[in-house]
Design a protein around this motif. Structure first.
Motif, PDB file in Angstrom:
ATOM      1  N   ASN A  69      34.508   3.412 -16.437  1.00  0.00           N
ATOM      2  CA  ASN A  69      35.742   2.636 -16.322  1.00  0.00           C
ATOM      3  C   ASN A  69      36.788   3.315 -15.452  1.00  0.00           C
ATOM      4  OD1 ASN A  69      34.813   0.543 -17.940  1.00  0.00           O
ATOM      5  ND2 ASN A  69      35.634   1.426 -19.831  1.00  0.00           N
ATOM      6  N   THR A  70      36.767   4.651 -15.394  1.00  0.00           N
ATOM      7  CA  THR A  70      37.850   5.373 -14.723  1.00  0.00           C
ATOM      8  C   THR A  70      37.509   5.844 -13.316  1.00  0.00           C
ATOM      9  OG1 THR A  70      37.143   7.431 -15.820  1.00  0.00           O
ATOM     10  CG2 THR A  70      38.890   6.142 -16.886  1.00  0.00           C
ATOM     11  N   VAL A  71      36.312   6.364 -13.091  1.00  0.00           N
ATOM     12  CA  VAL A  71      36.020   6.960 -11.781  1.00  0.00           C
ATOM     13  C   VAL A  71      34.770   6.404 -11.101  1.00  0.00           C
ATOM     14  CG1 VAL A  71      37.182   9.123 -12.357  1.00  0.00           C
ATOM     15  CG2 VAL A  71      34.718   8.893 -12.798  1.00  0.00           C
ATOM     16  N   ALA A  72      33.968   5.617 -11.809  1.00  0.00           N
ATOM     17  CA  ALA A  72      32.706   5.146 -11.219  1.00  0.00           C
ATOM     18  C   ALA A  72      32.475   3.668 -11.530  1.00  0.00           C
ATOM     19  CB  ALA A  72      31.537   5.985 -11.737  1.00  0.00           C
ATOM     20  N   PRO A  73      33.284   2.789 -10.958  1.00  0.00           N
ATOM     21  CA  PRO A  73      33.133   1.359 -11.255  1.00  0.00           C
ATOM     22  C   PRO A  73      31.815   0.771 -10.770  1.00  0.00           C
ATOM     23  CG  PRO A  73      34.692   1.700  -9.465  1.00  0.00           C
ATOM     24  CD  PRO A  73      34.401   3.045 -10.041  1.00  0.00           C
ATOM     25  N   ASN A  74      31.099   1.483  -9.871  1.00  0.00           N
ATOM     26  CA  ASN A  74      29.812   0.973  -9.387  1.00  0.00           C
ATOM     27  C   ASN A  74      28.654   1.352 -10.297  1.00  0.00           C
ATOM     28  OD1 ASN A  74      30.053   3.702  -8.694  1.00  0.00           O
ATOM     29  ND2 ASN A  74      28.701   3.509  -6.927  1.00  0.00           N
ATOM     30  N   TRP A  75      28.914   2.107 -11.361  1.00  0.00           N
ATOM     31  CA  TRP A  75      27.853   2.457 -12.314  1.00  0.00           C
ATOM     32  C   TRP A  75      27.430   1.226 -13.105  1.00  0.00           C
ATOM     33  CZ3 TRP A  75      28.261   2.560 -17.839  1.00  0.00           C
ATOM     34  CH2 TRP A  75      27.103   3.025 -18.472  1.00  0.00           C
ATOM     35  N   GLU A  76      26.126   1.085 -13.332  1.00  0.00           N
ATOM     36  CA  GLU A  76      25.585  -0.041 -14.104  1.00  0.00           C
ATOM     37  C   GLU A  76      24.966   0.456 -15.394  1.00  0.00           C
ATOM     38  OE1 GLU A  76      23.216  -2.991 -12.073  1.00  0.00           O
ATOM     39  OE2 GLU A  76      23.899  -2.244 -10.121  1.00  0.00           O
ATOM     40  N   ASN A  77      25.295  -0.192 -16.472  1.00  0.00           N
ATOM     41  CA  ASN A  77      24.833   0.213 -17.798  1.00  0.00           C
ATOM     42  C   ASN A  77      23.482  -0.427 -18.120  1.00  0.00           C
ATOM     43  OD1 ASN A  77      24.653   1.270 -20.368  1.00  0.00           O
ATOM     44  ND2 ASN A  77      26.034  -0.245 -21.275  1.00  0.00           N
ATOM     45  N   ARG A  78      22.466  -0.035 -17.369  1.00  0.00           N
ATOM     46  CA  ARG A  78      21.112  -0.522 -17.640  1.00  0.00           C
ATOM     47  C   ARG A  78      20.118   0.328 -16.850  1.00  0.00           C
ATOM     48  NH1 ARG A  78      19.594  -5.592 -13.785  1.00  0.00           N
ATOM     49  NH2 ARG A  78      20.597  -4.843 -11.885  1.00  0.00           N
ATOM     50  N   VAL A  79      18.897   0.421 -17.382  1.00  0.00           N
ATOM     51  CA  VAL A  79      17.781   1.036 -16.663  1.00  0.00           C
ATOM     52  C   VAL A  79      16.545   0.181 -16.921  1.00  0.00           C
ATOM     53  CG1 VAL A  79      18.608   3.412 -16.667  1.00  0.00           C
ATOM     54  CG2 VAL A  79      17.275   2.578 -18.611  1.00  0.00           C
ATOM     55  N   THR A  80      15.595   0.239 -15.975  1.00  0.00           N
ATOM     56  CA  THR A  80      14.344  -0.472 -16.181  1.00  0.00           C
ATOM     57  C   THR A  80      13.569   0.152 -17.335  1.00  0.00           C
ATOM     58  OG1 THR A  80      13.146   0.946 -14.627  1.00  0.00           O
ATOM     59  CG2 THR A  80      14.168  -1.070 -13.737  1.00  0.00           C
ATOM     60  N   LEU A  81      12.759  -0.658 -17.995  1.00  0.00           N
ATOM     61  CA  LEU A  81      11.924  -0.112 -19.063  1.00  0.00           C
ATOM     62  C   LEU A  81      10.908   0.894 -18.528  1.00  0.00           C
ATOM     63  CD1 LEU A  81      11.132  -2.982 -21.601  1.00  0.00           C
ATOM     64  CD2 LEU A  81      12.418  -0.887 -21.987  1.00  0.00           C
ATOM     65  N   GLU A  82      10.514   0.732 -17.260  1.00  0.00           N
ATOM     66  CA  GLU A  82       9.639   1.745 -16.660  1.00  0.00           C
ATOM     67  C   GLU A  82      10.289   3.117 -16.683  1.00  0.00           C
ATOM     68  OE1 GLU A  82       8.733  -1.897 -13.960  1.00  0.00           O
ATOM     69  OE2 GLU A  82      10.303  -1.249 -15.352  1.00  0.00           O
ATOM     70  N   SER A  83      11.617   3.137 -16.606  1.00  0.00           N
ATOM     71  CA  SER A  83      12.339   4.404 -16.646  1.00  0.00           C
ATOM     72  C   SER A  83      12.113   5.122 -17.968  1.00  0.00           C
ATOM     73  CB  SER A  83      13.841   4.167 -16.452  1.00  0.00           C
ATOM     74  OG  SER A  83      14.102   3.467 -15.256  1.00  0.00           O
ATOM     75  N   MET A  84      12.053   4.364 -19.051  1.00  0.00           N
ATOM     76  CA  MET A  84      11.842   4.966 -20.359  1.00  0.00           C
ATOM     77  C   MET A  84      10.407   5.470 -20.501  1.00  0.00           C
ATOM     78  SD  MET A  84      14.841   4.692 -21.294  1.00  0.00           S
ATOM     79  CE  MET A  84      14.575   5.516 -22.856  1.00  0.00           C
ATOM     80  N   GLU A  85       9.480   4.732 -19.931  1.00  0.00           N
ATOM     81  CA  GLU A  85       8.088   5.162 -19.917  1.00  0.00           C
ATOM     82  C   GLU A  85       7.959   6.490 -19.166  1.00  0.00           C
ATOM     83  OE1 GLU A  85       4.138   2.545 -19.438  1.00  0.00           O
ATOM     84  OE2 GLU A  85       5.294   2.710 -17.594  1.00  0.00           O
ATOM     85  N   ALA A  86       8.644   6.581 -18.017  1.00  0.00           N
ATOM     86  CA  ALA A  86       8.594   7.801 -17.217  1.00  0.00           C
ATOM     87  C   ALA A  86       9.234   8.975 -17.954  1.00  0.00           C
ATOM     88  CB  ALA A  86       9.292   7.567 -15.881  1.00  0.00           C
ATOM     89  N   LEU A  87      10.287   8.706 -18.720  1.00  0.00           N
ATOM     90  CA  LEU A  87      10.930   9.768 -19.498  1.00  0.00           C
ATOM     91  C   LEU A  87       9.942  10.427 -20.449  1.00  0.00           C
ATOM     92  CD1 LEU A  87      13.389  11.319 -20.703  1.00  0.00           C
ATOM     93  CD2 LEU A  87      13.749   9.330 -22.186  1.00  0.00           C
TER      94      LEU A  87
END
Length: 301
Positions: free
Chosen positions: A205-223
């Motif tokens: 909200n303060t310094v990174a308005p281009n940040w998106e609050n989501r990741v692909t489910l593939e990202s969790m698999e890779a984790l």
């Protein structure tokens, strides 16, 4: 030393990565050492990385800070695709790009990472001989072990089954699915701790308005597949500094310390009070940052 900042673009796997280049301006002539930096899990460069980059540059380093492909200002589809193997490629292409800069000594390049990118730099220092010094701040050394710490066993088993079903759906042509990075307590998210919700929400909200609050489910698999602790002993003889937050709930101190003990000299471990996000702003910044500066100065300057 005065510092000039430039917006830059370099290519990685055919796509454009956007970044900031910090150039020290002083009386010293000749080529300078460089530091390559990127952020952690789904975070963008605007999320307080300039505090680190500016200080490194003031001490005489050329510094490149960048967004991975699929995130922030960089190109790539699907968006918010957080895959370690792809991040590794971006780091290595960033190293290649900075090595070719006319103000940089290609034989004195360090890498810096925090959280998820703290894991990336451990992996890269183990495999890329161009890296001459590494700083890993609060690194996630083993994705599977970290995930199991964050979920009850029954929840974790259900999560793994859902990922398996999703892999089949992707094979059959289903669209990408997403999960929130953070959410209020009790709701499903990739990082289900209050510290993460507070930090990402406030920082976005303060310094990174281009940040998106989501990741692909593939990202969790890779984790779950990610374990840079398995190659940490290969980092030597590259100097390694690992910084650990004693109350970290994401990159827990015991896992980081266990991994550190597998590494060979030269190495240094520093443990500080606070949680996973303590280092980015004061008062934690003034605790975490000075030893990082000194490490790079000792081994690159």
């Amino acid at each position: 030393m005065n510092v000039a900042k430039q917006d830059v673009t370099f290519t990685s796997e055919g796509l454009n990565c956007k970044g900031w280049l910090y150039l020290p301006e002083g009386e010293e002539s000749g080529k300078k050492p460089a530091i390559v930096m990127a952020h952690g899990f789904n975070a963008v460069k605007e999320m307080h990385l300039k505090s680190f980059a500016e200080k490194f540059a003031e001490e005489g380093f050329v510094v490149l800070v960048f967004d991975y492909r699929f995130i922030g200002e960089s190109e790539g589809e699907p968006r918010q695709h957080v895959i370690p193997a792809e991040h590794h490629k971006d780091y290595r292409n960033a190293i290649s790009w900075i090595s070719n800069h006319d103000q940089v000594d290609a034989n004195r390049i360090g890498i810096w990472g925090t959280g998820y990118s703290g894991a990336h730099v451990l992996h890269l220092a183990a495999i890329d001989s161009r890296v001459k010094a590494v700083v890993a701040q609060a690194p996630v050394v083993n994705g599977l072990k970290s995930a199991r710490r964050l979920m009850r066993n029954d929840v974790f088993q259900g999560f793994v089954q859902n990922l398996s079903a999703y892999r089949l759906a992707r094979y059959m042509g289903a669209a990408h699915q997403y999960v929130p990075v953070v959410a209020p307590e009790g709701e499903v998210s990739a990082l289900p701790i209050p510290d993460a919700f507070e930090w990402f929400t406030e920082t976005g909200n303060t310094v990174a308005p281009n940040w998106e609050n989501r990741v692909t489910l593939e990202s969790m698999e890779a984790l779950l597949e990610y374990s840079p602790d398995s190659t940490i002993e290969r980092i030597s003889p590259t100097p390694l500094l690992m910084l650990v937050a004693e109350s970290d709930q994401l990159a827990t101190a015991d896992l980081s310390i266990e991994a550190f003990h597998k590494a060979h000299e030269p190495k240094k471990l520093m443990i500080f009070p606070g949680g996973h996000y303590s280092a980015y702003t004061e008062p934690g910044l003034s605790v975490f940052l000075p030893p990082q500066v000194e490490w790079f100065k000792e081994h690159l300057l």
